[in-house]
Write a protein that holds these residues in place. Structure first.
Motif, PDB file in Angstrom:
ATOM      1  N   ASP A 161      -4.915   0.848 -13.573  1.00 16.60           N
ATOM      2  CA  ASP A 161      -3.809   0.110 -12.955  1.00 16.60           C
ATOM      3  C   ASP A 161      -2.980   1.024 -12.053  1.00 16.60           C
ATOM      4  OD1 ASP A 161      -4.635  -2.153 -14.264  1.00 16.60           O
ATOM      5  OD2 ASP A 161      -3.146  -2.028 -15.861  1.00 16.60           O
ATOM      6  N   TYR A 162      -2.889   2.290 -12.423  1.00 15.62           N
ATOM      7  CA  TYR A 162      -2.178   3.257 -11.584  1.00 15.62           C
ATOM      8  C   TYR A 162      -2.905   3.427 -10.242  1.00 15.62           C
ATOM      9  CZ  TYR A 162      -0.514   7.777  -9.887  1.00 15.62           C
ATOM     10  OH  TYR A 162      -0.012   8.788  -9.100  1.00 15.62           O
ATOM     11  N   ALA A 163      -4.237   3.509 -10.297  1.00 16.99           N
ATOM     12  CA  ALA A 163      -5.021   3.611  -9.051  1.00 16.99           C
ATOM     13  C   ALA A 163      -4.766   2.400  -8.164  1.00 16.99           C
ATOM     14  CB  ALA A 163      -6.508   3.732  -9.374  1.00 16.99           C
ATOM     15  N   SER A 164      -4.706   1.225  -8.768  1.00 20.75           N
ATOM     16  CA  SER A 164      -4.430   0.006  -8.001  1.00 20.75           C
ATOM     17  C   SER A 164      -3.047   0.071  -7.360  1.00 20.75           C
ATOM     18  CB  SER A 164      -4.521  -1.218  -8.928  1.00 20.75           C
ATOM     19  OG  SER A 164      -4.307  -2.404  -8.208  1.00 20.75           O
ATOM     20  N   ALA A 165      -2.070   0.608  -8.097  1.00 20.58           N
ATOM     21  CA  ALA A 165      -0.710   0.739  -7.569  1.00 20.58           C
ATOM     22  C   ALA A 165      -0.679   1.665  -6.353  1.00 20.58           C
ATOM     23  CB  ALA A 165       0.220   1.261  -8.652  1.00 20.58           C
ATOM     24  N   CYS A 166      -1.487   2.733  -6.382  1.00 21.98           N
ATOM     25  CA  CYS A 166      -1.554   3.650  -5.237  1.00 21.98           C
ATOM     26  C   CYS A 166      -2.026   2.921  -3.988  1.00 21.98           C
ATOM     27  CB  CYS A 166      -2.486   4.827  -5.552  1.00 21.98           C
ATOM     28  SG  CYS A 166      -1.805   6.024  -6.725  1.00 21.98           S
ATOM     29  N   HIS A 167      -3.061   2.108  -4.124  1.00 21.71           N
ATOM     30  CA  HIS A 167      -3.562   1.327  -2.987  1.00 21.71           C
ATOM     31  C   HIS A 167      -2.521   0.312  -2.526  1.00 21.71           C
ATOM     32  CE1 HIS A 167      -7.855   2.544  -2.769  1.00 21.71           C
ATOM     33  NE2 HIS A 167      -7.680   2.834  -4.037  1.00 21.71           N
ATOM     34  N   ASP A 168      -1.854  -0.304  -3.484  1.00 25.78           N
ATOM     35  CA  ASP A 168      -0.848  -1.307  -3.160  1.00 25.78           C
ATOM     36  C   ASP A 168       0.234  -0.725  -2.252  1.00 25.78           C
ATOM     37  OD1 ASP A 168       0.299  -3.852  -3.362  1.00 25.78           O
ATOM     38  OD2 ASP A 168       1.601  -3.228  -5.003  1.00 25.78           O
ATOM     39  N   ILE A 169       0.682   0.480  -2.582  1.00 25.79           N
ATOM     40  CA  ILE A 169       1.728   1.136  -1.796  1.00 25.79           C
ATOM     41  C   ILE A 169       1.226   1.490  -0.397  1.00 25.79           C
ATOM     42  CG2 ILE A 169       3.083   3.275  -1.621  1.00 25.79           C
ATOM     43  CD1 ILE A 169       3.368   3.038  -4.724  1.00 25.79           C
ATOM     44  N   ILE A 170       0.005   2.057  -0.317  1.00 28.96           N
ATOM     45  CA  ILE A 170      -0.580   2.415   0.990  1.00 28.96           C
ATOM     46  C   ILE A 170      -0.664   1.194   1.892  1.00 28.96           C
ATOM     47  CG2 ILE A 170      -2.697   3.195   2.143  1.00 28.96           C
ATOM     48  CD1 ILE A 170      -3.199   4.933  -0.414  1.00 28.96           C
ATOM     49  N   HIS A 171      -1.176   0.097   1.356  1.00 31.25           N
ATOM     50  CA  HIS A 171      -1.363  -1.111   2.166  1.00 31.25           C
ATOM     51  C   HIS A 171      -0.017  -1.734   2.547  1.00 31.25           C
ATOM     52  CE1 HIS A 171      -5.843  -1.887   1.971  1.00 31.25           C
ATOM     53  NE2 HIS A 171      -5.675  -0.780   1.257  1.00 31.25           N
ATOM     54  N   GLN A 172       0.941  -1.719   1.626  1.00 28.41           N
ATOM     55  CA  GLN A 172       2.269  -2.250   1.947  1.00 28.41           C
ATOM     56  C   GLN A 172       2.896  -1.489   3.117  1.00 28.41           C
ATOM     57  OE1 GLN A 172       5.081  -2.633  -1.275  1.00 28.41           O
ATOM     58  NE2 GLN A 172       3.566  -3.533  -2.634  1.00 28.41           N
ATOM     59  N   LYS A 173       2.782  -0.157   3.082  1.00 25.84           N
ATOM     60  CA  LYS A 173       3.362   0.683   4.141  1.00 25.84           C
ATOM     61  C   LYS A 173       2.755   0.353   5.502  1.00 25.84           C
ATOM     62  CE  LYS A 173       4.605   4.896   1.574  1.00 25.84           C
ATOM     63  NZ  LYS A 173       4.255   6.342   1.420  1.00 25.84           N
ATOM     64  N   LEU A 174       1.437   0.248   5.541  1.00 22.10           N
ATOM     65  CA  LEU A 174       0.763   0.033   6.823  1.00 22.10           C
ATOM     66  C   LEU A 174       0.892  -1.400   7.317  1.00 22.10           C
ATOM     67  CD1 LEU A 174      -2.219   2.446   6.266  1.00 22.10           C
ATOM     68  CD2 LEU A 174      -0.574   2.552   8.144  1.00 22.10           C
ATOM     69  N   VAL A 175       0.983  -2.352   6.416  1.00 22.26           N
ATOM     70  CA  VAL A 175       1.241  -3.741   6.822  1.00 22.26           C
ATOM     71  C   VAL A 175       2.626  -3.828   7.457  1.00 22.26           C
ATOM     72  CG1 VAL A 175       1.708  -6.070   5.969  1.00 22.26           C
ATOM     73  CG2 VAL A 175      -0.316  -4.847   5.164  1.00 22.26           C
ATOM     74  N   LYS A 176       3.598  -3.175   6.840  1.00 26.77           N
ATOM     75  CA  LYS A 176       4.960  -3.178   7.377  1.00 26.77           C
ATOM     76  C   LYS A 176       5.022  -2.477   8.737  1.00 26.77           C
ATOM     77  CE  LYS A 176       9.718  -1.911   6.184  1.00 26.77           C
ATOM     78  NZ  LYS A 176      10.601  -1.266   5.161  1.00 26.77           N
ATOM     79  N   ALA A 177       4.273  -1.380   8.868  1.00 23.10           N
ATOM     80  CA  ALA A 177       4.304  -0.604  10.109  1.00 23.10           C
ATOM     81  C   ALA A 177       3.655  -1.350  11.271  1.00 23.10           C
ATOM     82  CB  ALA A 177       3.605   0.739   9.903  1.00 23.10           C
ATOM     83  N   MET A 178       2.578  -2.081  10.992  1.00 27.22           N
ATOM     84  CA  MET A 178       1.821  -2.704  12.078  1.00 27.22           C
ATOM     85  C   MET A 178       2.134  -4.177  12.284  1.00 27.22           C
ATOM     86  SD  MET A 178       0.417  -0.026  13.097  1.00 27.22           S
ATOM     87  CE  MET A 178      -0.221  -0.888  14.522  1.00 27.22           C
TER      88      MET A 178
END
Length: 473
Positions: free
Chosen positions: A310-327
């Protein structure tokens, strides 16, 4: 003359680290007046023939401890089955002998119920990469692997591919700014991300897991080394997919591959060592040491493994949230699947624990992402629920060249030319991750048509990896 007997002396004559060594050192103090070699000879006899010293006034405690330890079920040698279960191999012609040999050994474990080898399989530690193993009431830390819960995450945008080509500089800038790669890397102070995973009760299951909380906090939202990546690409739906509600067309997509970082790696190392101490297997199978799932150690590992996933999933969640917000843009769909994990599933009417090390779930209707290399396509797939594969599929193309061999045989010029021909911008990575080090993803997919249906094709365009090609988390 120095007659003092040390732990090193006892190890030299065959004692091993642990409780028995401590008892032997205590007894050895009573031989201080004797010549050292004579005392050591006596202690070796006790080790080899403890039953002869049960009536000895001085040696009885040591002899009794040795006998009790030998009779402890946790420390008895476990025999392998001479008539192992059969297993199915997909893409057999392209799988190295080392991977098959490791799978052969895994099928001899007394807890094994079923197995399968995926077409991207290659040799690893314990269970081969691409190995699927179903066991009865047993969990194998090295059957899960070091990078617990490593996964793929795909976000599909409503942005057309033309926008990417017209704004490549911005996509590159944000990709670099929003990701963090490499061994031991993470975030400090105000740059650290927050996520509900950090509040999970499982961080308090043992003092060992609890002391990893700060490491998990620091590395949350970062990516590892080796073959981990975050990349922009174009995903092509040849026809409308009703279940995802996406029309035929070519869309911008973000794909990431990473796992549970230093937290998961430390958990894996700790419990693998503990399993080897408890589960005594012959040398050829020692990396397949397992816990009874109902034991205290088995329950501890099970909880820690699920937390790491679940921690690994959280890492991906944060990465994708950041880039969705940026783009910007609307997210049409997000798909995620993981490997290096164990699941409780029903197999032939009984509950088993299915280990998928470098293999992913592909039950009927289950979505997955199977990447190629940094220049080869990846595929969005839907599982068919094939029984022979234990409802599994490959997790990627799989290596055809070891990291060492790739570094020795592939030049920077060759890698640069391959990237140019594919139209891929690479940020970071070492020669060990060169496209030529991987199997042909089209061959791998052709070998598992019975396992998955292809929904869409993903083509990498801009790939970010660890700068130094590091792989330790």
């Amino acid at each position: 003359m120095n007659n003092h007997i040390t732990g090193a002396d006892l190890l030299q004559i065959g004692y091993t680290e642990g409780k028995i060594l401590g008892v032997a050192l205590a007894v050895a103090q009573q031989f201080a007046a004797q010549e050292k070699t004579t005392a050591l000879a006596m202690l070796q006899k006790v080790k080899d023939y403890p039953e002869n010293f049960l009536d000895d006034e001085i040696m009885e405690p040591l002899a009794k401890a040795i006998i009790e330890d030998a009779n402890d079920p946790k420390h008895q040698m476990i025999s392998l089955n001479q008539n192992p279960e059969r297993y199915t191999i997909y893409g057999e012609a392209h799988i190295e002998q080392g991977a098959r040999k490791q799978m052969d050994i895994a099928m001899k474990l007394p807890v094994t119920a079923a197995g399968a080898l995926m077409p991207d399989a290659h040799q690893g530690y314990g269970l081969p990469i691409g190995g699927v193993l179903a066991t009865r009431n047993a969990i194998i830390p090295y059957g899960v692997g070091v990078d617990i819960g490593c996964r793929m995450a795909l976000t599909i945008f409503d942005i057309p591919e033309t926008h990417f080509y017209a704004n490549e500089a911005k996509y590159k800038r944000e990709l670099i700014a929003m990701t963090n790669f490499g061994a031991g890397n993470g975030f400090r102070g105000q740059y650290r991300a927050d996520h509900e995973i950090l509040e999970r009760d499982e961080f308090n299951i043992t003092p060992f897991v609890k002391q990893l909380h700060d490491k998990a906090y620091t590395q949350l939202g970062s990516s590892g080394g080796g073959n981990h990546f975050v990349e922009w690409g174009i995903i092509d739906f040849a026809e409308r997919d009703e279940l995802l509600n996406i029309d035929a067309g070519r869309y911008l997509a973000l794909l990431s591959h990473s796992g549970s970082r230093g937290f998961g790696a430390t958990v894996a190392g700790h419990y693998t060592k503990l399993a080897k101490e408890i589960c005594q297997l012959p040398d050829e199978a020692k990396n397949l040491a397992y816990f009874d799932i109902n034991s205290a150690e088995g329950q501890e590992y099970w909880l820690a493994m699920n937390l790491a996933g679940d921690y690994a999933s959280a890492c991906h969640d944060i990465i994708h949230q950041k880039l969705v917000k940026a783009m910007g843009g609307v997210v049409l769909a997000k798909i995620e699947n993981h490997h290096n994990f164990a699941w409780k599933e029903i197999w032939n009417g009984e509950e088993v624990i299915v280990h998928r090390k470098g293999a992913t779930p592909a039950g009927k209707g289950v979505m997955g992402i199977i990447p190629g290399s940094m220049t080869a396509p990846g595929f969005l797939v839907r599982g068919k629920g094939e029984a022979g594969a234990i409802n599994s599929a490959s997790h990627g193309a799989g290596r055809q060249m070891s990291r060492t061999a790739a570094t020795k045989n592939i030049t920077k010029a060759q890698m640069k030319e391959t990237l140019k021909e594919a139209g891929v911008t690479l940020i970071g990575a070492g020669l060990d991750e060169a496209p030529m080090a991987y199997k042909d993803i089209n061959m791998v997919m052709a070998s598992q048509t019975a396992l998955v249906d292809v929904v869409a094709k993903f083509t990498p365009k801009m790939v970010r990896m660890a700068d130094d090609g590091s792989r330790e988390d």
